[in-house]
Design an enzyme around this catalytic site. Structure first.
Site, PDB file in Angstrom:
ATOM      1  CE  LYS A  16      28.800 -44.259  20.776  1.00  0.00           C
ATOM      2  NZ  LYS A  16      28.353 -43.918  19.744  1.00  0.00           N
ATOM      3  NE  ARG A  92      28.456 -37.281  22.015  1.00  0.00           N
ATOM      4  CZ  ARG A  92      27.462 -38.186  22.092  1.00  0.00           C
ATOM      5  NH1 ARG A  92      27.000 -38.711  23.272  1.00  0.00           N
ATOM      6  NH2 ARG A  92      26.551 -38.272  20.969  1.00  0.00           N
ATOM      7  NE  ARG A 131      19.604 -43.793  16.610  1.00  0.00           N
ATOM      8  CZ  ARG A 131      20.632 -43.388  17.010  1.00  0.00           C
ATOM      9  NH1 ARG A 131      21.326 -44.393  17.797  1.00  0.00           N
ATOM     10  NH2 ARG A 131      21.100 -42.210  17.072  1.00  0.00           N
ATOM     11  NE  ARG A 164      18.347 -39.973  19.326  1.00  0.00           N
ATOM     12  CZ  ARG A 164      19.516 -40.363  19.917  1.00  0.00           C
ATOM     13  NH1 ARG A 164      19.886 -41.655  20.106  1.00  0.00           N
ATOM     14  NH2 ARG A 164      20.699 -39.273  19.822  1.00  0.00           N
ATOM     15  NE  ARG A 175      23.044 -37.034  16.950  1.00  0.00           N
ATOM     16  CZ  ARG A 175      22.708 -38.130  16.915  1.00  0.00           C
ATOM     17  NH1 ARG A 175      21.585 -38.169  15.926  1.00  0.00           N
ATOM     18  NH2 ARG A 175      23.136 -39.195  17.441  1.00  0.00           N
TER      19      ARG A 175
HETATM   20  P1  AMP Z   1      23.528 -39.852  21.926  1.00  0.00           P
HETATM   21  O1  AMP Z   1      22.235 -40.679  22.441  1.00  0.00           O
HETATM   22  O2  AMP Z   1      24.844 -40.431  22.758  1.00  0.00           O
HETATM   23  O3  AMP Z   1      23.923 -39.819  20.379  1.00  0.00           O
HETATM   24  O4  AMP Z   1      23.529 -38.422  22.664  1.00  0.00           O
HETATM   25  C1  AMP Z   1      22.410 -37.378  21.918  1.00  0.00           C
HETATM   26  C2  AMP Z   1      22.888 -35.958  22.328  1.00  0.00           C
HETATM   27  O5  AMP Z   1      22.819 -35.803  23.713  1.00  0.00           O
HETATM   28  C3  AMP Z   1      24.092 -35.710  21.674  1.00  0.00           C
HETATM   29  O6  AMP Z   1      24.082 -35.197  20.361  1.00  0.00           O
HETATM   30  C4  AMP Z   1      24.518 -34.433  22.383  1.00  0.00           C
HETATM   31  O7  AMP Z   1      23.770 -33.167  22.336  1.00  0.00           O
HETATM   32  C5  AMP Z   1      23.908 -34.828  24.098  1.00  0.00           C
HETATM   33  N1  AMP Z   1      25.199 -35.666  24.780  1.00  0.00           N
HETATM   34  C6  AMP Z   1      24.990 -37.094  25.020  1.00  0.00           C
HETATM   35  N2  AMP Z   1      26.099 -37.355  25.747  1.00  0.00           N
HETATM   36  C7  AMP Z   1      26.900 -36.374  25.777  1.00  0.00           C
HETATM   37  C8  AMP Z   1      28.437 -36.204  26.169  1.00  0.00           C
HETATM   38  N3  AMP Z   1      28.929 -36.968  26.835  1.00  0.00           N
HETATM   39  N4  AMP Z   1      28.990 -34.773  26.058  1.00  0.00           N
HETATM   40  C9  AMP Z   1      28.048 -33.708  25.437  1.00  0.00           C
HETATM   41  N5  AMP Z   1      26.755 -34.062  25.266  1.00  0.00           N
HETATM   42  C10 AMP Z   1      26.117 -35.361  24.920  1.00  0.00           C
END
Ligand code: AMP
Length: 219
Positions: A16, A92, A131, A164, A175
């Protein structure tokens, strides 16, 4: 011209973010990646960053009210300056999706398309484990399909790439469980609208981009 609003929905590592960055450049959209915004705040040591870090490091979701405030703030900052917005990794949860509908309605806006990146679980795990990110410019690499040109160095900054903390195997499985419990229900939520589009996220970056451009151009 009325701004467009796209949601990119799918598991972590579905591609994405890569596609959102590419399309945002190409169509002059603003990418709202809640994950990127939270990580920026963690790096900067802001109050939000301190709160967010405790959730991110355990693979949990940051509370909905914090996320909705953040999105509202970013929309306010960039409204009127771009052709549209791509929400990447947001919403989410069902509550976030309902909150987003309210925010958009307040401004007589609406979602144009919800694009679901369908990728099988084995691929997701492999993509997350492989990644790597440049700690300086944040460019994202994948050791399997998009490796850096030299060793483990960023092509642009020549800085050593890092993993990360939430891409480590034990956090990835948390996750994915959170994704299945909280985010996957959004697929049915949005299928009830006429905005839902599914694309095959297993294809190459270039092929996925071609499908997405067609969706955006309304072909
Ligand atoms: P991502 O980079 O989108 O995989 O997000 C990394 C982490 O940030 C996630 O595992 C959550 O802990 C937090 N996070 C990102 N976006 C959201 C969201 N829309 N709602 C809640 N937590 C989020």
């Amino acid at each position: 011209m009325k701004e467009k609003f796209y949601i990119f929905l799918g598991p972590p590592g579905a591609g994405k973010g890569t596609q959102a960055k590419y399309l945002a450049d190409k169509f002059n959209f603003h990418q709202i990646s809640t994950g990127d915004i939270l990580r920026y705040n963690v790096d900067q040591g802001t109050e939000l960053g301190k709160i967010a870090h405790s959730y991110i490091s355990e693979g949990k979701l940051v509370p909905d009210d914090i996320i909705l405030d953040l999105v509202k703030d970013y929309l306010g900052r960039f409204r009127g300056q771009v052709n549209g917005f791509i929400f990447d990794g947001f919403p989410r949860t069902i509550d976030q999706a309902e909150g987003l509908n309210e925010i958009l309605q307040e401004n007589q806006n609406k979602i144009d398309k919800v694009i679901y990146f369908n990728v099988d679980e084995q691929t997701i795990i492999a993509r997350n484990i492989n990644r790597r990110v440049c700690p300086k410019c944040k460019k994202v690499y994948n050791l399997l399909v998009k490796p850096p040109e030299h060793d483990l160095l960023c092509d642009i900054c020549q800085v050593e790439l890092v993993q990360r903390e939430d891409d480590k195997p034990d956090v990835i499985s948390d996750r994915l469980n959170v994704y299945k419990a909280k985010t996957e229900p959004l697929i049915d939520f949005y299928k009830q609208t006429d905005k839902f589009v599914e694309i095959n996220g297993q294809l190459s970056v270039e092929q996925v981009a071609i499908h997405l451009e067609k969706e955006i151009n309304g072909i």
